[in-house]
Design an enzyme around this catalytic site. Structure first.
Site, PDB file in Angstrom:
ATOM      1  N   CYS A 113       0.810  -1.211   0.000  1.00  0.00           N
ATOM      2  CA  CYS A 113       0.000   0.000   0.000  1.00  0.00           C
ATOM      3  C   CYS A 113       0.847   1.267   0.000  1.00  0.00           C
ATOM      4  O   CYS A 113       2.020   1.251   0.361  1.00  0.00           O
ATOM      5  CB  CYS A 113      -0.878   0.068   1.250  1.00  0.00           C
ATOM      6  SG  CYS A 113      -2.020  -1.280   1.403  1.00  0.00           S
ATOM      7  N   GLY A 126       1.068  -0.155  -5.135  1.00  0.00           N
ATOM      8  CA  GLY A 126      -0.180  -0.922  -5.167  1.00  0.00           C
ATOM      9  C   GLY A 126      -0.977  -0.567  -6.396  1.00  0.00           C
ATOM     10  O   GLY A 126      -1.291   0.609  -6.600  1.00  0.00           O
ATOM     11  N   ASN A 133      -0.782   1.614   5.567  1.00  0.00           N
ATOM     12  CA  ASN A 133       0.179   0.767   4.882  1.00  0.00           C
ATOM     13  C   ASN A 133       0.897  -0.040   5.941  1.00  0.00           C
ATOM     14  O   ASN A 133       1.380   0.508   6.927  1.00  0.00           O
ATOM     15  CB  ASN A 133       1.167   1.648   4.106  1.00  0.00           C
ATOM     16  CG  ASN A 133       2.360   0.876   3.559  1.00  0.00           C
ATOM     17  OD1 ASN A 133       3.458   1.397   3.481  1.00  0.00           O
ATOM     18  ND2 ASN A 133       2.166  -0.361   3.175  1.00  0.00           N
ATOM     19  N   GLY A 134       0.956  -1.349   5.749  1.00  0.00           N
ATOM     20  CA  GLY A 134       1.629  -2.195   6.724  1.00  0.00           C
ATOM     21  C   GLY A 134       0.765  -3.375   7.081  1.00  0.00           C
ATOM     22  O   GLY A 134      -0.254  -3.636   6.440  1.00  0.00           O
ATOM     23  N   TYR A 192      14.179  -2.634  -3.280  1.00  0.00           N
ATOM     24  CA  TYR A 192      13.201  -2.834  -4.340  1.00  0.00           C
ATOM     25  C   TYR A 192      11.947  -1.959  -4.257  1.00  0.00           C
ATOM     26  O   TYR A 192      11.530  -1.395  -5.253  1.00  0.00           O
ATOM     27  CB  TYR A 192      12.776  -4.312  -4.355  1.00  0.00           C
ATOM     28  CG  TYR A 192      11.622  -4.592  -5.294  1.00  0.00           C
ATOM     29  CD1 TYR A 192      11.770  -4.434  -6.674  1.00  0.00           C
ATOM     30  CD2 TYR A 192      10.388  -4.991  -4.796  1.00  0.00           C
ATOM     31  CE1 TYR A 192      10.708  -4.676  -7.537  1.00  0.00           C
ATOM     32  CE2 TYR A 192       9.325  -5.238  -5.661  1.00  0.00           C
ATOM     33  CZ  TYR A 192       9.491  -5.077  -7.031  1.00  0.00           C
ATOM     34  OH  TYR A 192       8.454  -5.303  -7.869  1.00  0.00           O
TER      35      TYR A 192
END
Ligand code: SF4
Length: 494
Positions: free
Chosen positions: A24, A50, A125-126, A265
């Site tokens: 996310c 995302g 996010n997470g 990445y």
């Protein structure tokens, strides 16, 4: 003010690029008459975090206006009438990667709920490592869940808190969750942002004129002409309202454990994280990789796009030409929804093609960022060989991925990870390369922060390489094998 109708849209596993996928990205803005439009642009810059769904909730001083849908940001918010409906000077937004078989629009964020103190939209996010435990407790106390998202656990914790003010309820909820979160929220008066005490996922603060912005990566500031101010500190809660910005640190201070794989990445190379330009870090990882494992060759090629900076760093370190031996097709989208079986195996060729003239008769060092299942690596090595390369030496700018991530990155179950099942020589044989090497954990650390890994107190989260998770994995405490539990993490993410 009505959500979009549910639309189930198939994902395309055969177009999976064989890498872990980010879960996310979040964006929040306060005090700008173009809040929704700027949020949409910010989400567009975060699209790499995302691609399956996106949403924005705005507030116009009287009403909340949500719009969420499955698809990419440009498709969802490209129609100007959609942005026009999202009125107000404050907004939060979210982009999401949803896993295959997880089609529900009910999980697309920001989630919105009416509380007795007023409406509240939330996006994060997470991944929480005690979400299942908290959910069971809440359900036993009568809570009704409408989604399977961790974000709804936050909503229920806020709703059931004994705190008086919203911020008290908010921090009370934060004190109960474990794991990784970078969170944004929108109430009738405030934008609130919070980062977990370890700071596992990124979160940055920026400024556009008199407007404050909080977002997952600084690249979202650039697209709207905002200035990067600083990273949100681990454990920090930021409250923004008409009176300005307030920073509080209500949670116990802990040593930061930022996700080191963001540098390898996930993050965009033009983002600034912890004062480090991600592109420069990736070049340094490539140089370190070359120092550790170089072999005689004629050229260095990247697996584009994510392998490019590390390959540049590698080539510079050993003084070899850097060439584009693989060309990436950037226009692979949803065109091929239902491929015929006969062409299904061609999936990797939709995304990459070998540059035959460059590769013919050459000894090639090919740099990629990671090997997950190994299927993509095998196909690309084969493609480069078929294009005439004499030797193919695969170099990976991360250590072997041997463990699943429980902090918001969609990695496969451990048994599907190539490095969990084979040593380096076994992997080399399976992907068909002439040689294979990964950067070491210490080499990765040196490239990122200039020092080897502090074994007693590591500077980053590196659990997918070392099996040393920086938080308790409470949902796994019932004796379930870790190898089975990426499934639980997946359930938590839905
Ligand atoms: Fe990042 Fe790996 Fe830690 Fe997950 S386990 S947060 S991918 S370093």
């Amino acid at each position: 003010m009505i959500n979009s109708p549910p639309v189930d849209q198939p994902v395309i596993p055969w177009l999976d690029n064989g890498r872990p996928r980010e879960e996310c990205g979040v964006f929040a803005i306060h005090g700008n008459q173009d809040a929704a439009a700027l949020s949409a642009l910010g989400l567009h810059a975060l699209q790499h975090r995302g691609q399956e769904a996106a949403g924005i909730v705005s507030f116009d001083g009287h009403h909340f206006h949500p719009h969420r849908d499955l698809g990419q940001v440009g498709d969802i918010f490209g129609d100007p009438s959609v942005i026009e409906r999202l009125k107000g000077e404050a907004a939060i937004g979210h982009v999401r990667y949803s896993t295959s078989g997880d089609p529900a629009l009910r999980n697309v964020q920001p989630l919105y709920a009416d509380f007795h103190f007023g409406g509240l939209a939330l996006a994060h996010n997470g991944n929480l490592t005690n979400a299942r435990t908290l959910r069971q407790e809440l359900v036993s106390r009568g809570a009704l869940f409408q989604s399977t998202s961790d974000t709804e656990v936050f909503q229920h914790l806020i709703a059931t808190s004994a705190g008086g003010r919203l911020i008290d309820r908010f921090t009370d909820a934060l004190s109960q969750v474990e794991g990784a979160y970078s969170l944004v929220a929108l109430s009738r008066r405030k934008v609130i942002a919070a980062r977990d005490p370890l700071g596992v996922r990124p979160l940055s603060l920026g400024r556009l004129g008199s407007s404050w912005i909080v977002t997952s990566e600084s690249c979202a500031f650039d697209i709207i002409g905002a200035d990067f101010v600083r990273d949100v500190d681990p454990g920090e809660v930021i409250v923004i309202d008409d009176n300005g910005l307030e920073s509080i640190k209500p949670l116990p201070k802990m040593k930061q454990r930022f996700c080191i794989f963001e540098y390898v990445y996930f993050a965009r190379p033009d983002s600034l994280i912890e004062d480090r330009n991600v592109y420069e870090v990736r070049k340094r990882i490539g140089a370190e990789l070359a120092r550790e494992s170089h072999i005689a060759a004629d050229m260095v090629i990247p697996v584009p796009d994510s392998g490019v900076p590390a390959a540049i760093g590698y080539a510079g370190e050993v003084g070899l030409p850097f060439e584009l031996g693989l060309i990436r097709n950037h226009y692979v989208g949803r065109t091929f929804i239902e491929p015929r079986d006969e062409i299904r195996h061609l999936g990797v060729k939709l995304k990459h093609n070998a540059n035959r003239e460059q590769l013919m008769g050459k000894r090639v060092v090919m740099v990629d960022d990671s090997i997950v299942r190994g299927t993509t690596a095998k196909k690309i090595v084969e493609m480069v060989r078929q294009a005439g390369a004499k030797e193919v030496h695969l170099r990976i700018s991360s250590p072997p991925t041997t463990q699943s991530c429980f902090y918001g990155i969609d990695t496969p179950e451990r048994r599907e990870l190539l490095a969990a099942q084979h040593d380096v020589e076994g992997m080399r044989a399976l992907v068909g390369a002439d040689s294979l090497a990964f950067v070491s954990v210490d080499g990765l650390y040196k490239a990122v922060c200039g020092a080897a890994r502090d074994k007693a107190s590591p500077q980053f989260c590196d659990a997918c390489f070392t099996d040393e998770y920086p938080t308790s994995l409470t949902d796994l405490a019932d004796g379930t094998e870790k190898s089975q539990l990426s499934l639980l993490a997946e359930i938590g993410r839905r």
